[in-house]
Write a protein that holds these residues in place. Structure first.
Motif, PDB file in Angstrom:
ATOM      1  N   GLN A   1       0.844  -1.180   0.000  1.00 41.09           N
ATOM      2  CA  GLN A   1       0.000   0.000   0.000  1.00 41.09           C
ATOM      3  C   GLN A   1       0.891   1.246   0.000  1.00 41.09           C
ATOM      4  O   GLN A   1       1.792   1.383   0.812  1.00 41.09           O
ATOM      5  N   VAL A   2       0.598   2.145  -0.926  1.00 41.69           N
ATOM      6  CA  VAL A   2       1.390   3.362  -1.028  1.00 41.69           C
ATOM      7  C   VAL A   2       0.919   4.381  -0.004  1.00 41.69           C
ATOM      8  O   VAL A   2      -0.291   4.585   0.168  1.00 41.69           O
ATOM      9  N   GLN A   3       1.865   5.002   0.655  1.00 41.73           N
ATOM     10  CA  GLN A   3       1.547   6.064   1.608  1.00 41.73           C
ATOM     11  C   GLN A   3       2.479   7.245   1.401  1.00 41.73           C
ATOM     12  O   GLN A   3       3.689   7.068   1.249  1.00 41.73           O
ATOM     13  N   LEU A   4       1.906   8.435   1.393  1.00 40.02           N
ATOM     14  CA  LEU A   4       2.656   9.682   1.418  1.00 40.02           C
ATOM     15  C   LEU A   4       2.196  10.439   2.651  1.00 40.02           C
ATOM     16  O   LEU A   4       1.002  10.710   2.793  1.00 40.02           O
ATOM     17  N   VAL A   5       3.131  10.768   3.527  1.00 34.12           N
ATOM     18  CA  VAL A   5       2.772  11.418   4.782  1.00 34.12           C
ATOM     19  C   VAL A   5       3.541  12.728   4.900  1.00 34.12           C
ATOM     20  O   VAL A   5       4.780  12.722   4.968  1.00 34.12           O
ATOM     21  N   GLU A   6       2.800  13.828   4.928  1.00 33.29           N
ATOM     22  CA  GLU A   6       3.410  15.147   5.055  1.00 33.29           C
ATOM     23  C   GLU A   6       3.514  15.558   6.521  1.00 33.29           C
ATOM     24  O   GLU A   6       2.711  15.143   7.353  1.00 33.29           O
ATOM     25  N   ALA A 103       2.428  16.521 -18.218  1.00 37.24           N
ATOM     26  CA  ALA A 103       2.627  17.868 -17.693  1.00 37.24           C
ATOM     27  C   ALA A 103       2.910  17.813 -16.197  1.00 37.24           C
ATOM     28  O   ALA A 103       2.018  17.533 -15.401  1.00 37.24           O
ATOM     29  N   ALA A 104       4.150  18.092 -15.829  1.00 36.33           N
ATOM     30  CA  ALA A 104       4.571  17.930 -14.445  1.00 36.33           C
ATOM     31  C   ALA A 104       3.854  18.880 -13.501  1.00 36.33           C
ATOM     32  O   ALA A 104       3.736  18.594 -12.313  1.00 36.33           O
ATOM     33  N   ALA A 105       3.396  20.017 -14.013  1.00 36.28           N
ATOM     34  CA  ALA A 105       2.745  21.016 -13.160  1.00 36.28           C
ATOM     35  C   ALA A 105       1.240  20.817 -13.064  1.00 36.28           C
ATOM     36  O   ALA A 105       0.572  21.586 -12.377  1.00 36.28           O
ATOM     37  N   SER A 106       0.706  19.831 -13.730  1.00 35.46           N
ATOM     38  CA  SER A 106      -0.731  19.567 -13.655  1.00 35.46           C
ATOM     39  C   SER A 106      -1.000  18.495 -12.629  1.00 35.46           C
ATOM     40  O   SER A 106      -0.334  17.460 -12.602  1.00 35.46           O
ATOM     41  N   TRP A 107      -2.015  18.710 -11.783  1.00 33.17           N
ATOM     42  CA  TRP A 107      -2.304  17.718 -10.753  1.00 33.17           C
ATOM     43  C   TRP A 107      -2.851  16.427 -11.370  1.00 33.17           C
ATOM     44  O   TRP A 107      -2.784  15.365 -10.765  1.00 33.17           O
ATOM     45  N   ILE A 108      -3.389  16.566 -12.591  1.00 35.52           N
ATOM     46  CA  ILE A 108      -3.884  15.382 -13.298  1.00 35.52           C
ATOM     47  C   ILE A 108      -2.688  14.516 -13.675  1.00 35.52           C
ATOM     48  O   ILE A 108      -1.735  14.990 -14.277  1.00 35.52           O
ATOM     49  N   GLY A 109      -2.745  13.262 -13.333  1.00 36.35           N
ATOM     50  CA  GLY A 109      -1.653  12.359 -13.657  1.00 36.35           C
ATOM     51  C   GLY A 109      -0.844  11.951 -12.444  1.00 36.35           C
ATOM     52  O   GLY A 109      -0.097  10.973 -12.502  1.00 36.35           O
ATOM     53  N   TYR A 110      -0.978  12.709 -11.363  1.00 34.64           N
ATOM     54  CA  TYR A 110      -0.309  12.293 -10.132  1.00 34.64           C
ATOM     55  C   TYR A 110      -1.141  11.172  -9.508  1.00 34.64           C
ATOM     56  O   TYR A 110      -2.312  11.345  -9.231  1.00 34.64           O
ATOM     57  N   GLU A 111      -0.491  10.055  -9.301  1.00 33.22           N
ATOM     58  CA  GLU A 111      -1.197   8.851  -8.899  1.00 33.22           C
ATOM     59  C   GLU A 111      -1.470   8.784  -7.399  1.00 33.22           C
ATOM     60  O   GLU A 111      -2.458   8.201  -6.974  1.00 33.22           O
ATOM     61  N   TYR A 112      -0.564   9.310  -6.620  1.00 32.02           N
ATOM     62  CA  TYR A 112      -0.671   9.186  -5.167  1.00 32.02           C
ATOM     63  C   TYR A 112      -0.567  10.556  -4.502  1.00 32.02           C
ATOM     64  O   TYR A 112       0.207  11.416  -4.937  1.00 32.02           O
ATOM     65  N   TRP A 113      -1.342  10.716  -3.427  1.00 34.89           N
ATOM     66  CA  TRP A 113      -1.415  11.977  -2.698  1.00 34.89           C
ATOM     67  C   TRP A 113      -1.345  11.726  -1.207  1.00 34.89           C
ATOM     68  O   TRP A 113      -1.857  10.720  -0.720  1.00 34.89           O
ATOM     69  N   GLY A 114      -0.740  12.678  -0.507  1.00 33.05           N
ATOM     70  CA  GLY A 114      -0.770  12.642   0.943  1.00 33.05           C
ATOM     71  C   GLY A 114      -2.024  13.306   1.470  1.00 33.05           C
ATOM     72  O   GLY A 114      -2.861  13.792   0.700  1.00 33.05           O
ATOM     73  N   GLN A 115      -2.133  13.356   2.794  1.00 35.26           N
ATOM     74  CA  GLN A 115      -3.329  13.915   3.422  1.00 35.26           C
ATOM     75  C   GLN A 115      -3.247  15.418   3.592  1.00 35.26           C
ATOM     76  O   GLN A 115      -4.251  16.064   3.879  1.00 35.26           O
ATOM     77  N   GLY A 116      -2.059  15.976   3.422  1.00 34.37           N
ATOM     78  CA  GLY A 116      -1.874  17.420   3.491  1.00 34.37           C
ATOM     79  C   GLY A 116      -1.399  17.892   4.850  1.00 34.37           C
ATOM     80  O   GLY A 116      -1.626  17.248   5.873  1.00 34.37           O
ATOM     81  N   THR A 117      -0.722  19.036   4.830  1.00 38.52           N
ATOM     82  CA  THR A 117      -0.283  19.685   6.064  1.00 38.52           C
ATOM     83  C   THR A 117      -0.581  21.177   5.949  1.00 38.52           C
ATOM     84  O   THR A 117      -0.337  21.793   4.904  1.00 38.52           O
ATOM     85  N   GLN A 118      -1.134  21.749   7.015  1.00 39.00           N
ATOM     86  CA  GLN A 118      -1.583  23.136   6.979  1.00 39.00           C
ATOM     87  C   GLN A 118      -0.422  24.091   7.209  1.00 39.00           C
ATOM     88  O   GLN A 118       0.349  23.936   8.165  1.00 39.00           O
ATOM     89  N   VAL A 119      -0.321  25.078   6.352  1.00 37.27           N
ATOM     90  CA  VAL A 119       0.628  26.176   6.526  1.00 37.27           C
ATOM     91  C   VAL A 119      -0.180  27.465   6.625  1.00 37.27           C
ATOM     92  O   VAL A 119      -0.965  27.774   5.729  1.00 37.27           O
ATOM     93  N   THR A 120       0.004  28.174   7.719  1.00 35.31           N
ATOM     94  CA  THR A 120      -0.699  29.438   7.926  1.00 35.31           C
ATOM     95  C   THR A 120       0.323  30.531   8.180  1.00 35.31           C
ATOM     96  O   THR A 120       1.152  30.407   9.079  1.00 35.31           O
ATOM     97  N   VAL A 121       0.275  31.581   7.374  1.00 34.17           N
ATOM     98  CA  VAL A 121       1.207  32.692   7.500  1.00 34.17           C
ATOM     99  C   VAL A 121       0.416  33.932   7.876  1.00 34.17           C
ATOM    100  O   VAL A 121      -0.455  34.371   7.129  1.00 34.17           O
ATOM    101  N   SER A 122       0.725  34.484   9.033  1.00 29.32           N
ATOM    102  CA  SER A 122       0.023  35.684   9.490  1.00 29.32           C
ATOM    103  C   SER A 122       0.755  36.921   8.981  1.00 29.32           C
ATOM    104  O   SER A 122       1.979  36.979   8.978  1.00 29.32           O
TER     105      SER A 122
END
Length: 123
Positions: A1-6, A103-122
């Protein structure tokens, strides 16, 4: 099982730095193109940076000179060094992996994704 963890996101003031990490498991990491995308509330997913299996980076114009993508094939990790952060960098940052060409800059075609990590800049 593939996992990407940010990890590495957080709340910082404008001008500060953050380093995001993405740990990959379950795939032959060294042959995959890796990328970072981000999505702010109410906006579409946006390309940030990508790095080829050979280590060649490509950046969105909005982050050139401030963000640096790198990878460590021995540790199956990809990083995003974020300097001189701005309020407009606020978003959830996602790590993604693709083996296919395209197209490397297009999200289409990326097979696997992580759950994401929040970045907040005040401001």
């Amino acid at each position: 099982q593939v996992q990407l963890v940010e990890s590495g996101g957080g709340l910082v003031q404008a001008g500060a730095s953050l380093r995001l990490f993405c740990a990959a498991a379950g795939l032959p990491f060294s042959i995959y193109r890796m990328a970072w995308f981000r999505q702010a509330p109410g906006k579409e997913r946006e390309f940030v940076a990508t790095i080829s299996s050979g280590g060649l980076p490509v950046y969105a114009d909005s982050v050139k000179g401030r963000l640096t993508i790198s990878r460590d094939n021995a540790k199956n990790t990809v990083h995003l060094q974020m300097n001189s952060l701005k309020a407009e960098d606020t978003a959830v940052y996602y790590c993604a992996a693709r083996k296919s060409a395209g197209a490397a800059a297009s999200w289409i075609g990326y097979e696997y994704w992580g759950q994401g990590t929040q970045v907040t800049v005040s401001a």
